[in-house]
Design a protein around this motif. Structure first.
Motif, PDB file in Angstrom:
ATOM      1  N   GLU A  79     118.150   7.213 -33.599  1.00 12.18           N
ATOM      2  CA  GLU A  79     117.674   6.124 -34.365  1.00 12.18           C
ATOM      3  C   GLU A  79     116.272   5.702 -33.727  1.00 12.18           C
ATOM      4  OE1 GLU A  79     119.763   5.207 -31.868  1.00 12.18           O
ATOM      5  OE2 GLU A  79     121.546   5.889 -32.570  1.00 12.18           O
ATOM      6  N   ARG A  81     115.031   3.137 -32.664  1.00 15.24           N
ATOM      7  CA  ARG A  81     114.982   2.342 -31.292  1.00 15.24           C
ATOM      8  C   ARG A  81     113.826   1.580 -31.030  1.00 15.24           C
ATOM      9  NH1 ARG A  81     119.597   4.514 -27.326  1.00 15.24           N
ATOM     10  NH2 ARG A  81     120.718   5.502 -28.732  1.00 15.24           N
ATOM     11  N   LEU A  82     113.076   1.100 -32.240  1.00 16.08           N
ATOM     12  CA  LEU A  82     111.877   0.244 -31.886  1.00 16.08           C
ATOM     13  C   LEU A  82     111.998  -1.162 -31.645  1.00 16.08           C
ATOM     14  CD1 LEU A  82     109.669   1.561 -34.801  1.00 16.08           C
ATOM     15  CD2 LEU A  82     109.908   2.427 -32.519  1.00 16.08           C
ATOM     16  N   MET A  83     111.302  -1.733 -30.737  1.00 13.69           N
ATOM     17  CA  MET A  83     111.492  -3.142 -30.437  1.00 13.69           C
ATOM     18  C   MET A  83     111.291  -4.066 -31.550  1.00 13.69           C
ATOM     19  SD  MET A  83     112.596  -2.949 -27.396  1.00 13.69           S
ATOM     20  CE  MET A  83     112.800  -1.245 -26.772  1.00 13.69           C
ATOM     21  N   PRO A  84     112.018  -4.632 -32.253  1.00 11.39           N
ATOM     22  CA  PRO A  84     111.728  -5.392 -33.546  1.00 11.39           C
ATOM     23  C   PRO A  84     110.629  -6.572 -33.196  1.00 11.39           C
ATOM     24  CG  PRO A  84     113.977  -6.047 -32.881  1.00 11.39           C
ATOM     25  CD  PRO A  84     113.472  -4.634 -31.931  1.00 11.39           C
ATOM     26  N   TRP A  85     110.512  -7.016 -32.025  1.00  8.11           N
ATOM     27  CA  TRP A  85     109.468  -8.177 -31.785  1.00  8.11           C
ATOM     28  C   TRP A  85     108.267  -7.618 -31.415  1.00  8.11           C
ATOM     29  CZ3 TRP A  85     113.925  -7.037 -28.724  1.00  8.11           C
ATOM     30  CH2 TRP A  85     113.581  -6.319 -27.544  1.00  8.11           C
ATOM     31  N   ALA A  93     102.997   1.715 -27.156  1.00  5.55           N
ATOM     32  CA  ALA A  93     102.416   1.469 -25.851  1.00  5.55           C
ATOM     33  C   ALA A  93     103.528   1.118 -25.017  1.00  5.55           C
ATOM     34  CB  ALA A  93     101.446   0.313 -26.030  1.00  5.55           C
ATOM     35  N   PHE A  94     104.718   0.985 -25.530  1.00  6.39           N
ATOM     36  CA  PHE A  94     105.760   0.340 -24.401  1.00  6.39           C
ATOM     37  C   PHE A  94     106.259   1.324 -23.364  1.00  6.39           C
ATOM     38  CE2 PHE A  94     110.330  -0.715 -23.885  1.00  6.39           C
ATOM     39  CZ  PHE A  94     110.350  -2.163 -23.950  1.00  6.39           C
ATOM     40  N   TYR A 123     105.238  -4.409 -38.240  1.00  2.00           N
ATOM     41  CA  TYR A 123     106.358  -4.700 -37.480  1.00  2.00           C
ATOM     42  C   TYR A 123     107.242  -3.759 -37.970  1.00  2.00           C
ATOM     43  CZ  TYR A 123     104.360  -8.400 -34.697  1.00  2.00           C
ATOM     44  OH  TYR A 123     103.643  -9.157 -33.495  1.00  2.00           O
ATOM     45  N   LYS A 125     110.049  -3.985 -39.263  1.00  2.00           N
ATOM     46  CA  LYS A 125     111.138  -4.662 -40.292  1.00  2.00           C
ATOM     47  C   LYS A 125     110.239  -4.159 -41.644  1.00  2.00           C
ATOM     48  CE  LYS A 125     109.516  -9.406 -40.595  1.00  2.00           C
ATOM     49  NZ  LYS A 125     110.064 -10.742 -40.901  1.00  2.00           N
ATOM     50  N   ARG A 139     105.715   7.267 -29.710  1.00  2.00           N
ATOM     51  CA  ARG A 139     106.003   6.598 -28.437  1.00  2.00           C
ATOM     52  C   ARG A 139     106.525   7.702 -27.495  1.00  2.00           C
ATOM     53  NH1 ARG A 139     110.936   2.239 -28.700  1.00  2.00           N
ATOM     54  NH2 ARG A 139     112.182   4.261 -28.967  1.00  2.00           N
TER      55      ARG A 139
ATOM     56  N   ARG B 170     111.044  -7.623 -20.527  1.00  2.00           N
ATOM     57  CA  ARG B 170     110.209  -6.943 -21.618  1.00  2.00           C
ATOM     58  C   ARG B 170     111.545  -6.520 -22.739  1.00  2.00           C
ATOM     59  NH1 ARG B 170     105.953  -2.761 -20.550  1.00  2.00           N
ATOM     60  NH2 ARG B 170     105.731  -3.085 -22.822  1.00  2.00           N
ATOM     61  N   TRP B 251     109.516 -12.111 -35.887  1.00  2.00           N
ATOM     62  CA  TRP B 251     109.937 -10.295 -35.995  1.00  2.00           C
ATOM     63  C   TRP B 251     111.358 -10.404 -36.808  1.00  2.00           C
ATOM     64  CZ3 TRP B 251     114.210  -9.517 -33.178  1.00  2.00           C
ATOM     65  CH2 TRP B 251     114.375 -10.388 -31.935  1.00  2.00           C
TER      66      TRP B 251
END
Lengths: 262, 260
Positions: A79, A81-85, A93-94, A123, A125, A139, B170, B251
């Motif tokens: 998946e 697995r992106l950070m939704p926020w 850049a994570f 974002y 979503k 990423r 984080r 978000w």
């Protein structure tokens, strides 16, 4: 680059996921592991990533035993697995280190390579499944890994998207000479992406066959040898399943064998 | 441009209360029930008006709000600290969580005699009671929110070589934020309940005092006025909290945020 020395993995509940796995991936080489679900191929990948550790045997990256996730090893999950926020930019850049300007440049070039340079402010979503997975690729590439581990990375996409991203990944591979270990249950994907294919058999997970894909990198799907290879792979996968089934339920195996002949 | 019906949506919230008040007023204008027991909405509003004109109302409102603010902030702060620790560290969870979970089962009013004995009958015991009430929803939601963070996201951080502190800062904290906000809202709601308990127990000012005063002097309108003010204040404070937190939660891919 990556080496497994008779690695076994038994979980605390007594389930043996992998038994005596030995394999070796040289720099720049691309290896695929195929097997039906539950054959331990994801465990194998997690061992290589340092997300879990062997019960016996050794996993080596750059000749050193893996005791934690290595910084020069990338992982592309099933998946996105992106950070939704986080915005797309921040997701790419994570985990990047270094000065802000350098990170920004790395993000920009990674997004450019996956064809999403205009989507940095979006974002998760707002993204389609294919776009999200491309962000995940960006990423994984932004940190410039030398070895990349792929866990059925395109399986959630439709056939057209999947082929597109596979081709895309091959281009990236050609420019970066990334060493690659890909786990998949899709035999076509294995043939398209890998130079060497290992077939796994479940209960417990073992490597039972090795196939070389001796085809040029471009347009393997169109190559006359493609169908032949595919048939051979499917055949050995069936045999693997049959053998493991007979190990557990002998009668069931006879049944499925007669069903296959019929 | 938004459609008119879309713009009027917040107004829908007032339809039902207004209807109820209207029926109540019309029925009670004929004194179906004696008005000293059930006053009309108009006389309740008049009571509020009188209180406001003498300046008394501001005093009562201010002291009650100040108690809620102090108690809520104290309770939420301690809950945030403990919830974060037990949500992140397994050993802290094993040590602390069973104790806190059993304290949670104590009826809140059981604390009153102890707090009065320890802290006296003035402000500190009231604030302590409100803080106790606000503590548990915040603690529970934050700790559980942290425990519920998707392992898959945490693995992304581990592959990026994050240490524990970086994982917490984080990934865990941002991911647990929605649950935390829900806990804060619950805590604020309980703070309003507990301020009533604290003020009914013994206070010379505050909305809770007005309740007792209304009962002792047989003025139902005063009691209803106080209840009405509690409802309005509670709703306003919740709205404020939602507004403050919405910035951090945009978000979320929520079904309720979808345009109709």
């Amino acid at each position: 680059m990556l080496q497994f020395e008779s690695v076994s993995k038994t979980y605390r509940n007594g389930f043996t996921a992998l038994e005596a796995i030995s394999l070796r991936i040289d720099p720049g080489e691309r290896v695929a592991i195929v097997g039906s679900s539950g054959c331990g191929k994801s465990t194998l990948l997690r061992l290589a990533a340092g997300l879990t550790f062997p019960s016996s045997g050794r996993v080596l990256v750059y000749g050193k035993p893996v005791i934690r996730p290595e910084p020069r090893v990338g992982f592309l999950f099933q998946e996105p697995r992106l950070m939704p926020w986080l915005s797309v930019d921040d997701n790419v850049a994570f985990g990047l280190r270094g000065p802000a300007r350098q990170r920004r440049d790395l993000v920009r070039s990674a997004l450019l390579r996956v064809g999403l340079s205009n989507c940095g402010d979006y974002y998760p979503k707002q993204l389609s499944g294919g776009m999200a997975q491309r962000v995940a690729i960006a990423r994984a590439l932004a940190s410039a890994p030398r070895l990349i581990l792929l866990d059925e990375p395109f399986s959630a996409l439709d056939a057209i998207r999947r082929a597109e991203l596979q081709d895309h990944f091959l281009q990236l591979w050609e420019s970066d000479q990334l060493s690659t270990l890909i786990v998949t249950h899709d035999v076509e994907e294995a043939i398209v992406l890998a130079d060497r294919i290992l077939v796994m058999q479940p209960h417990p997970g073992r490597i039972i066959e090795e196939l070389l894909v001796d085809l040029p990198l471009d347009d393997r799907r169109e190559s006359p040898a493609f169908e032949g290879l595919k048939k051979r792979l499917i055949h050995s996968l069936r045999q693997a399943d049959h053998r493991s089934a007979s190990a557990i339920h002998p009668s069931a195996a006879t049944l499925s064998a007669s069903a296959l002949q019929g | 441009m938004k459609r008119l019906s879309q713009r009027l949506r917040p107004a829908r919230a007032f339809v039902l209360p207004f209807l109820i008040l209207l029926i109540w007023q019309l029925v009670q204008a004929r004194e179906v029930v004696p008005t000293n027991l059930l006053p009309t909405p108009v006389s309740v509003l008049e009571t509020i008006g009188t209180l406001a004109s003498t300046g008394e109302l501001t005093e009562h409102l201010a002291i009650t709000c100040w108690r809620v603010v102090q108690g809520f902030l104290l309770g939420a702060a301690v809950a945030t600290l403990l919830g974060a620790i037990t949500g992140v560290s397994r050993s802290a969870r094993d040590l602390l969580d069973p104790l806190l979970q059993s304290l949670r089962n104590i009826p809140s009013l059981a604390w009153v005699p102890l707090f009065i004995l320890w802290l006296g009958i003035y402000e500190p015991s009231k604030v302590a009671l409100i803080a106790t009430g606000a503590f548990f929803p915040v603690y529970l939601s934050l700790a559980q929110g942290l425990l519920d963070v998707d392992r898959k996201l945490v693995e992304v951080g581990r592959m990026a070589g994050f240490d524990r502190f970086q994982l917490v800062r984080r990934i865990l904290i941002p991911a647990a934020l929605p649950a935390y906000v829900t806990g804060l809202r619950g805590g604020l709601g309980l703070a309003w309940m507990f301020v009533v308990a604290a003020e009914v127990m013994g206070a010379s000012k505050g909305l809770g005092f007005l309740l007792v005063d209304g009962q002792q002097t047989g003025r139902a309108a005063l009691i209803l006025a106080s209840i009405l003010l509690f409802a309005v204040l509670g709703k306003l404070s919740d709205l404020l909290l939602c507004l403050l937190s919405s910035r951090f939660l945009q978000w979320q891919d929520s079904h309720s945020l979808q345009p109709a």
